[in-house]
Design an enzyme around this catalytic site. Structure first.
Site, short mmCIF file in Angstrom:
data_model
loop_
_atom_site.label_atom_id
_atom_site.label_comp_id
_atom_site.label_asym_id
_atom_site.label_seq_id
_atom_site.Cartn_x
_atom_site.Cartn_y
_atom_site.Cartn_z
N ARG A 28 -27.53 49.52 -10.44
CA ARG A 28 -27.23 48.15 -10.86
C ARG A 28 -25.93 47.64 -10.24
O ARG A 28 -25.51 46.50 -10.49
CB ARG A 28 -27.18 48.05 -12.37
CG ARG A 28 -28.55 48.30 -12.99
CD ARG A 28 -28.71 47.84 -14.40
NE ARG A 28 -30.12 47.87 -14.73
CZ ARG A 28 -30.79 48.97 -15.13
NH1 ARG A 28 -30.16 50.11 -15.26
NH2 ARG A 28 -32.07 48.90 -15.39
N ASP A 53 -14.65 56.35 -13.04
CA ASP A 53 -15.45 56.50 -14.26
C ASP A 53 -14.57 56.63 -15.51
O ASP A 53 -14.91 56.06 -16.56
CB ASP A 53 -16.38 57.72 -14.15
CG ASP A 53 -17.57 57.43 -13.24
OD1 ASP A 53 -17.93 56.25 -13.08
OD2 ASP A 53 -18.15 58.40 -12.71
N ILE A 106 -22.49 57.14 -23.73
CA ILE A 106 -22.45 56.62 -22.37
C ILE A 106 -23.85 56.31 -21.86
O ILE A 106 -24.01 55.71 -20.81
CB ILE A 106 -21.68 57.52 -21.40
CG1 ILE A 106 -22.39 58.83 -21.20
CG2 ILE A 106 -20.25 57.79 -21.87
CD1 ILE A 106 -21.96 59.44 -19.89
N GLY A 133 -21.70 67.32 -24.32
CA GLY A 133 -22.22 67.36 -22.95
C GLY A 133 -21.17 67.87 -22.00
O GLY A 133 -19.97 67.86 -22.32
N ARG A 173 -24.80 72.15 -24.99
CA ARG A 173 -25.91 73.06 -25.36
C ARG A 173 -25.77 74.40 -24.64
O ARG A 173 -25.89 75.45 -25.23
CB ARG A 173 -27.23 72.38 -25.00
CG ARG A 173 -28.43 73.25 -25.21
CD ARG A 173 -29.68 72.51 -24.81
NE ARG A 173 -29.66 72.13 -23.39
CZ ARG A 173 -30.66 71.51 -22.77
NH1 ARG A 173 -31.74 71.16 -23.44
NH2 ARG A 173 -30.57 71.21 -21.48
N THR A 174 -25.46 74.35 -23.33
CA THR A 174 -25.28 75.58 -22.55
C THR A 174 -23.79 75.94 -22.57
O THR A 174 -22.97 75.26 -21.95
CB THR A 174 -25.77 75.37 -21.11
OG1 THR A 174 -27.12 74.88 -21.18
CG2 THR A 174 -25.72 76.64 -20.29
N LYS A 200 -21.35 62.44 -4.82
CA LYS A 200 -19.96 62.21 -5.25
C LYS A 200 -19.00 63.32 -4.80
O LYS A 200 -17.83 63.07 -4.56
CB LYS A 200 -19.88 62.04 -6.76
CG LYS A 200 -20.53 60.75 -7.27
CD LYS A 200 -20.34 60.61 -8.77
CE LYS A 200 -20.91 59.28 -9.26
NZ LYS A 200 -20.55 59.01 -10.65
#
Ligand code: ATR
Length: 279
Positions: free
Chosen positions: A19, A105, A218, A131, A155-156, A69
């Protein structure tokens, strides 16, 4: 269009979904600036060569998106402090004949909160970041800069430890424990893909958070994620993720086109319309 007009683009693979052309195109038009902003699809095998020979693209600068990136960062002659800390760039520009890279960011994440909830970081306490992907890096970096004690949970677990180790001020938390935060947590941010496309929501229990706590996501497709709906219903303060996308674009536009643009309700409505959500 004459060749000496400023030209920027977003570089990615795939890049059709980006976008960024909508955002920068809106600013170019509304500010009456002659210049252009395009999409350039660069496959992974061509990326090193593309960034090494960036001069031959004729671009004034660029945004860089997945999966380039990190590669783009290694092609830069200089990096901002944020880009160095994250090991990744999303914004390229020239300073003379030196290609420089920034990662905006974290700036976008913080500026969105500053705009939607002024004063939100005046008394930084404990933030819970869920996350451990690239976006989580930017969020942790930003929150540490504002003085939060950041607990990261993923989670990991191996990725949790890896991320927490990058930033003094961040500690690794346990995923299951993070799903039941207590009243000491004043800020919760989802950087996982849970909730995207209206899929399964982050299974976090918000009941013990204080009413002043802030919950943000986010994920911005949909703009109102299940997590934000539940947080609002629980009487908590919420901020959606769309503004991070809009604000992260500001520093690049200013560098390429020489004017600092504003994130207005008008811009937000344009992008919301594109996402297909009610304004
Ligand atoms: P980024 O775009 O931020 O780099 P990513 O690397 O794709 O994102 O990471 C997505 C995040 O969502 C990861 O933290 C991932 O957790 P894992 O590291 O354990 O894979 C998280 N995620 C995705 N699906 C999830 C699920 N069902 N439950 C919990 N976390 C999930």
């Amino acid at each position: 269009m004459s060749d000496d007009l400023p030209r920027a683009a977003v570089i990615g693979w795939p890049v059709a979904h980006s976008r960024s052309p909508l955002i920068h195109g809106h600013w170019l038009k509304s500010l009456g600036i002659p210049g252009s902003y395009d999409r350039i699809a660069v496959p992974p095998e061509a990326a090193d060569g593309f960034f090494r020979d960036f001069r031959s693209s004729g671009l004034t600068g660029a945004n860089v998106t997945l999966p380039h990136k990190i590669r783009a960062a290694s092609a830069c002659a200089g990096l901002s402090e944020a880009a160095r800390a994250m090991g990744a760039v999303n914004t390229l520009w020239w300073e003379g004949d030196r290609l420089l890279g920034d990662n905006t960011d974290a700036y976008g994440f913080l500026a969105n909160l500053d705009q939607r909830l002024p004063g939100w970081s005046d008394a930084p306490a404990t933030a819970l970041v869920l996350g451990a992907g690239g976006a989580a890096r930017a969020v942790v970096y930003g929150l540490v800069q504002r003085g939060f004690r950041v607990v990261v949970a993923n989670r990991t677990a191996a990725r949790t430890a890896e991320l927490a180790a990058l930033f003094p001020g961040a500690v690794a938390g346990d995923w299951a424990a993070a799903m039941a935060p207590d009243g000491d947590t004043t800020f919760v941010v989802n950087t996982t893909s849970l909730g995207m496309g209206g899929g399964p929501d982050l299974p976090i229990d918000l009941a013990r958070l204080e009413p002043e706590a802030i919950v943000t996501d986010i994920v911005y497709t949909p703009v109102e994620t299940g997590l934000l709906t539940r947080a609002r219903a629980a009487g908590l303060r919420t901020v959606d993720g769309l503004g991070m996308l809009l604000h992260q674009a500001v520093p690049g536009f200013e560098r390429w086109f020489g004017v600092r643009p504003e994130v207005t309700e008008d811009l937000r409505a344009r992008v919301l319309d594109d996402i297909g959500a009610p304004a």
